[in-house]
Write a protein that holds these residues in place. Structure first.
Motif, PDB file in Angstrom:
ATOM      1  N   ALA A 104       0.745  -1.239  -0.053  1.00  0.00           N
ATOM      2  CA  ALA A 104       0.026   0.109  -0.167  1.00  0.00           C
ATOM      3  C   ALA A 104       0.906   1.125  -0.019  1.00  0.00           C
ATOM      4  N   LEU A 105       2.018   1.203   0.899  1.00  0.00           N
ATOM      5  CA  LEU A 105       2.767   2.248   0.902  1.00  0.00           C
ATOM      6  C   LEU A 105       3.485   2.520  -0.524  1.00  0.00           C
ATOM      7  N   ASP A 106       3.729   1.659  -1.361  1.00  0.00           N
ATOM      8  CA  ASP A 106       4.438   1.555  -2.608  1.00  0.00           C
ATOM      9  C   ASP A 106       3.455   2.224  -3.566  1.00  0.00           C
ATOM     10  N   ILE A 144      10.787   4.541  -1.166  1.00  0.00           N
ATOM     11  CA  ILE A 144      10.823   6.101  -1.521  1.00  0.00           C
ATOM     12  C   ILE A 144      11.708   6.386  -2.733  1.00  0.00           C
ATOM     13  N   THR A 145      12.994   5.769  -2.804  1.00  0.00           N
ATOM     14  CA  THR A 145      13.743   6.044  -3.847  1.00  0.00           C
ATOM     15  C   THR A 145      13.158   5.705  -4.919  1.00  0.00           C
ATOM     16  N   HIS A 146      12.556   4.638  -5.096  1.00  0.00           N
ATOM     17  CA  HIS A 146      12.068   4.123  -6.398  1.00  0.00           C
ATOM     18  C   HIS A 146      10.704   4.839  -6.737  1.00  0.00           C
ATOM     19  N   GLY A 147       9.882   5.134  -5.689  1.00  0.00           N
ATOM     20  CA  GLY A 147       8.518   5.800  -6.224  1.00  0.00           C
ATOM     21  C   GLY A 147       8.809   7.506  -6.190  1.00  0.00           C
ATOM     22  N   LEU A 148       9.653   7.899  -5.899  1.00  0.00           N
ATOM     23  CA  LEU A 148       9.803   9.402  -5.828  1.00  0.00           C
ATOM     24  C   LEU A 148      11.132   9.955  -6.575  1.00  0.00           C
ATOM     25  N   CYS A 149      12.069   9.508  -5.703  1.00  0.00           N
ATOM     26  CA  CYS A 149      13.505  10.080  -6.340  1.00  0.00           C
ATOM     27  C   CYS A 149      14.023   9.677  -7.768  1.00  0.00           C
TER      28      CYS A 149
END
Length: 164
Positions: A104-106, A144-149
């Motif tokens: 869900a966070l992903d 976070i790195t994968h989804g945003l950065c």
């Protein structure tokens, strides 16, 4: 072009640094419960995120409230709070079951990235999912790195300074 990485900073995530549009991201549960953890700091600054979250939950049969959903709430000029539903229930005393749901966070982070891209905003957050949700930063940080950065979105993670 080098993609941004997560910047770690000592400070208060409810007072994000920088210029331009900023989104403060945090995790909420799927039970409509607001009252412990980072949400208390959010509520001390602005009433809107809690009010909107409770209303969103109350009317969940007619909206998108569910694990993986994100609600973006305007709290100031170019300042937003993202309520991300990535916690199933709440942690019970003595229970070994953790409420964080990494899948869900992903999904939340993908949606958050879409908001940030459309607003040309940076993302600011505490170490989401590691407190009451019981998650492991070693699992959350790569999400976070994968989804945003990797999408070129600047992310700042705030750790409160130690009490003296």
């Amino acid at each position: 072009m080098t993609k941004p990485t997560i910047t770690h900073r000592s400070g208060d995530a409810t007072a994000p640094t920088g210029v331009g549009p900023r989104i403060i991201a945090h995790i909420v549960n799927d039970q409509g419960r607001w009252g412990r953890g980072f949400v208390l700091a959010v509520s001390r600054r602005w009433p809107q995120p809690e009010h909107c979250y409770r209303d969103w939950h109350r009317h969940r049969v007619t909206n998108d409230f569910a694990l993986g959903a994100v609600q973006l709430v305007t709290v100031g000029d170019g300042l937003y709070v993202a309520n991300m539903v990535a916690q199933h229930g709440i942690r019970r005393t003595g229970s070994s079951v953790i409420p964080i749901r990494y899948d869900a966070l992903d999904r939340c982070l993908t949606r958050l990235g879409n908001y940030a891209t459309s607003l040309d905003a940076s993302i600011h957050m505490p170490r989401i999912g590691t407190g009451l949700a019981g998650g492991q930063w070693a699992v959350i940080e790569p999400l976070i790195t994968h989804g945003l950065c990797r999408r070129g979105i600047p992310v700042t993670v705030y750790d409160l300074p130690p009490h003296r």
